[in-house]
Write a protein that holds these residues in place. Structure first.
Motif, PDB file in Angstrom:
ATOM      1  N   ILE A   1      -7.985   4.784  -4.122  1.00  0.00           N
ATOM      2  CA  ILE A   1      -8.585   4.644  -3.241  1.00  0.00           C
ATOM      3  C   ILE A   1      -8.633   6.376  -2.863  1.00  0.00           C
ATOM      4  CG2 ILE A   1     -10.375   4.456  -1.230  1.00  0.00           C
ATOM      5  CD1 ILE A   1      -9.582   1.516  -1.413  1.00  0.00           C
ATOM      6  N   LYS A   2     -10.056   7.112  -2.975  1.00  0.00           N
ATOM      7  CA  LYS A   2      -9.054   8.566  -2.970  1.00  0.00           C
ATOM      8  C   LYS A   2     -10.047   9.188  -1.158  1.00  0.00           C
ATOM      9  CE  LYS A   2      -9.659  11.027  -7.542  1.00  0.00           C
ATOM     10  NZ  LYS A   2      -9.330  11.931  -8.017  1.00  0.00           N
ATOM     11  N   ILE A   3      -9.697   9.624  -0.696  1.00  0.00           N
ATOM     12  CA  ILE A   3      -9.513   9.532   0.819  1.00  0.00           C
ATOM     13  C   ILE A   3      -9.440  10.886   1.638  1.00  0.00           C
ATOM     14  CG2 ILE A   3      -8.792   7.495   1.272  1.00  0.00           C
ATOM     15  CD1 ILE A   3      -6.469   8.725   3.242  1.00  0.00           C
ATOM     16  N   GLU A   4     -10.098  11.519   2.343  1.00  0.00           N
ATOM     17  CA  GLU A   4     -10.062  13.168   3.266  1.00  0.00           C
ATOM     18  C   GLU A   4      -9.456  12.976   3.467  1.00  0.00           C
ATOM     19  OE1 GLU A   4     -13.850  14.968   2.319  1.00  0.00           O
ATOM     20  OE2 GLU A   4     -13.428  14.292   0.031  1.00  0.00           O
ATOM     21  N   GLY A   5      -8.464  12.758   3.921  1.00  0.00           N
ATOM     22  CA  GLY A   5      -7.711  11.512   6.070  1.00  0.00           C
ATOM     23  C   GLY A   5      -8.456  11.217   6.883  1.00  0.00           C
ATOM     24  N   GLY A   6      -7.456  10.464   7.398  1.00  0.00           N
ATOM     25  CA  GLY A   6      -7.899   9.269   8.182  1.00  0.00           C
ATOM     26  C   GLY A   6      -6.333   8.919   9.491  1.00  0.00           C
ATOM     27  N   LEU A   7      -6.697   7.768   9.759  1.00  0.00           N
ATOM     28  CA  LEU A   7      -5.488   7.167  10.573  1.00  0.00           C
ATOM     29  C   LEU A   7      -5.198   5.832  10.208  1.00  0.00           C
ATOM     30  CD1 LEU A   7      -7.243   7.903  14.111  1.00  0.00           C
ATOM     31  CD2 LEU A   7      -5.134   8.887  13.067  1.00  0.00           C
TER      32      LEU A   7
ATOM     33  N   PRO B   1       5.366  -2.475  13.556  1.00  0.00           N
ATOM     34  CA  PRO B   1       4.464  -1.836  14.281  1.00  0.00           C
ATOM     35  C   PRO B   1       4.665   0.127  13.760  1.00  0.00           C
ATOM     36  CG  PRO B   1       4.615  -3.102  15.667  1.00  0.00           C
ATOM     37  CD  PRO B   1       6.401  -3.167  14.197  1.00  0.00           C
ATOM     38  N   PHE B   2       3.303   0.712  13.628  1.00  0.00           N
ATOM     39  CA  PHE B   2       3.433   1.825  12.989  1.00  0.00           C
ATOM     40  C   PHE B   2       1.948   2.321  12.825  1.00  0.00           C
ATOM     41  CE2 PHE B   2       3.499   4.456   8.448  1.00  0.00           C
ATOM     42  CZ  PHE B   2       4.042   5.619   9.135  1.00  0.00           C
ATOM     43  N   ILE B   3       2.021   3.818  13.473  1.00  0.00           N
ATOM     44  CA  ILE B   3       0.732   4.655  12.950  1.00  0.00           C
ATOM     45  C   ILE B   3       1.224   5.854  12.815  1.00  0.00           C
ATOM     46  CG2 ILE B   3      -1.291   6.177  14.829  1.00  0.00           C
ATOM     47  CD1 ILE B   3      -0.966   3.977  16.225  1.00  0.00           C
ATOM     48  N   SER B   4       0.166   6.478  11.468  1.00  0.00           N
ATOM     49  CA  SER B   4       0.646   7.701  11.014  1.00  0.00           C
ATOM     50  C   SER B   4      -1.265   8.527  10.516  1.00  0.00           C
ATOM     51  CB  SER B   4       1.010   7.170   9.437  1.00  0.00           C
ATOM     52  OG  SER B   4       1.390   8.881   8.850  1.00  0.00           O
ATOM     53  N   ILE B   5      -0.768   9.790  10.176  1.00  0.00           N
ATOM     54  CA  ILE B   5      -2.500  10.676  10.561  1.00  0.00           C
ATOM     55  C   ILE B   5      -2.466  10.327   8.554  1.00  0.00           C
ATOM     56  CG2 ILE B   5      -3.156  12.856  10.492  1.00  0.00           C
ATOM     57  CD1 ILE B   5      -1.596  12.864  12.862  1.00  0.00           C
ATOM     58  N   LEU B   6      -3.629  10.493   8.038  1.00  0.00           N
ATOM     59  CA  LEU B   6      -3.593  10.847   6.532  1.00  0.00           C
ATOM     60  C   LEU B   6      -4.065  11.976   6.871  1.00  0.00           C
ATOM     61  CD1 LEU B   6      -4.912   6.789   6.135  1.00  0.00           C
ATOM     62  CD2 LEU B   6      -2.517   7.569   5.919  1.00  0.00           C
TER      63      LEU B   6
ATOM     64  N   ILE C   1       0.333  -1.076  -0.336  1.00  0.00           N
ATOM     65  CA  ILE C   1       0.217   0.169   0.122  1.00  0.00           C
ATOM     66  C   ILE C   1       1.187   1.160   0.293  1.00  0.00           C
ATOM     67  CG2 ILE C   1      -0.235  -0.197   2.221  1.00  0.00           C
ATOM     68  CD1 ILE C   1      -2.771   1.203   2.136  1.00  0.00           C
ATOM     69  N   ILE C   2       0.337   2.053  -0.513  1.00  0.00           N
ATOM     70  CA  ILE C   2       1.009   3.690  -0.429  1.00  0.00           C
ATOM     71  C   ILE C   2       0.038   4.261  -0.018  1.00  0.00           C
ATOM     72  CG2 ILE C   2       2.005   5.698  -2.272  1.00  0.00           C
ATOM     73  CD1 ILE C   2       3.602   3.171  -3.966  1.00  0.00           C
ATOM     74  N   ALA C   3       0.433   5.119   0.810  1.00  0.00           N
ATOM     75  CA  ALA C   3      -0.150   6.259   1.632  1.00  0.00           C
ATOM     76  C   ALA C   3      -0.024   7.335   2.023  1.00  0.00           C
ATOM     77  CB  ALA C   3      -0.789   5.613   2.966  1.00  0.00           C
ATOM     78  N   PRO C   4      -1.226   8.343   1.530  1.00  0.00           N
ATOM     79  CA  PRO C   4      -0.749   9.995   1.839  1.00  0.00           C
ATOM     80  C   PRO C   4      -0.234  10.433   3.829  1.00  0.00           C
ATOM     81  CG  PRO C   4      -2.739   9.265   1.570  1.00  0.00           C
ATOM     82  CD  PRO C   4      -2.720   8.707   0.805  1.00  0.00           C
ATOM     83  N   GLY C   5       0.789  10.231   3.860  1.00  0.00           N
ATOM     84  CA  GLY C   5       0.653  10.828   5.277  1.00  0.00           C
ATOM     85  C   GLY C   5       0.846  12.297   5.438  1.00  0.00           C
ATOM     86  N   TYR C   6       0.930  12.464   6.541  1.00  0.00           N
ATOM     87  CA  TYR C   6       0.855  13.955   7.697  1.00  0.00           C
ATOM     88  C   TYR C   6       2.075  14.158   6.476  1.00  0.00           C
ATOM     89  CZ  TYR C   6       0.705  17.781   9.961  1.00  0.00           C
ATOM     90  OH  TYR C   6       0.940  19.604  10.341  1.00  0.00           O
ATOM     91  N   HIS C   7       3.672  14.097   6.007  1.00  0.00           N
ATOM     92  CA  HIS C   7       4.517  14.455   5.762  1.00  0.00           C
ATOM     93  C   HIS C   7       4.990  14.018   4.249  1.00  0.00           C
ATOM     94  CE1 HIS C   7       5.114  17.289   9.013  1.00  0.00           C
ATOM     95  NE2 HIS C   7       5.440  15.749  10.169  1.00  0.00           N
ATOM     96  N   GLY C   8       4.145  13.446   4.084  1.00  0.00           N
ATOM     97  CA  GLY C   8       4.140  12.570   2.624  1.00  0.00           C
ATOM     98  C   GLY C   8       4.042  11.601   1.860  1.00  0.00           C
TER      99      GLY C   8
END
Length: 76
Positions: free
Chosen positions: A58-64, A37-42, A20-27
């Protein structure tokens, strides 16, 4: 790896994936099998999922996002 994408009302997507490639807070970042183990703001953007035969966006508008023992849980 298994992934569950959850909204406040239901499970939106559940499948076995390779990456998976995800849009993190810093990229954008990528998660592969046996990730630590890892937690990130999206932030707003696009989740790019890859399974054996399918690539899905899948387009998202933020999350965890949480990764633990080859299980990825995304709460939108």
């Amino acid at each position: 790896m298994k992934i569950k994408i959850i909204s406040s009302h239901k499970i939106l997507y559940q499948e076995n994936i390779i990456s998976i490639i995800a849009p993190g807070y810093h990229g954008y970042f990528q998660i592969l099998k046996n990730h630590t183990p890892f937690i990130s703001i999206l932030k707003n953007g696009c989740l790019k999922l890859e399974s054996k035969n399918v690539k899905k966006k899948i387009k998202i508008e933020g999350g965890l996002l949480q990764v633990k023992k080859n299980l990825i849980v995304i709460i939108l």
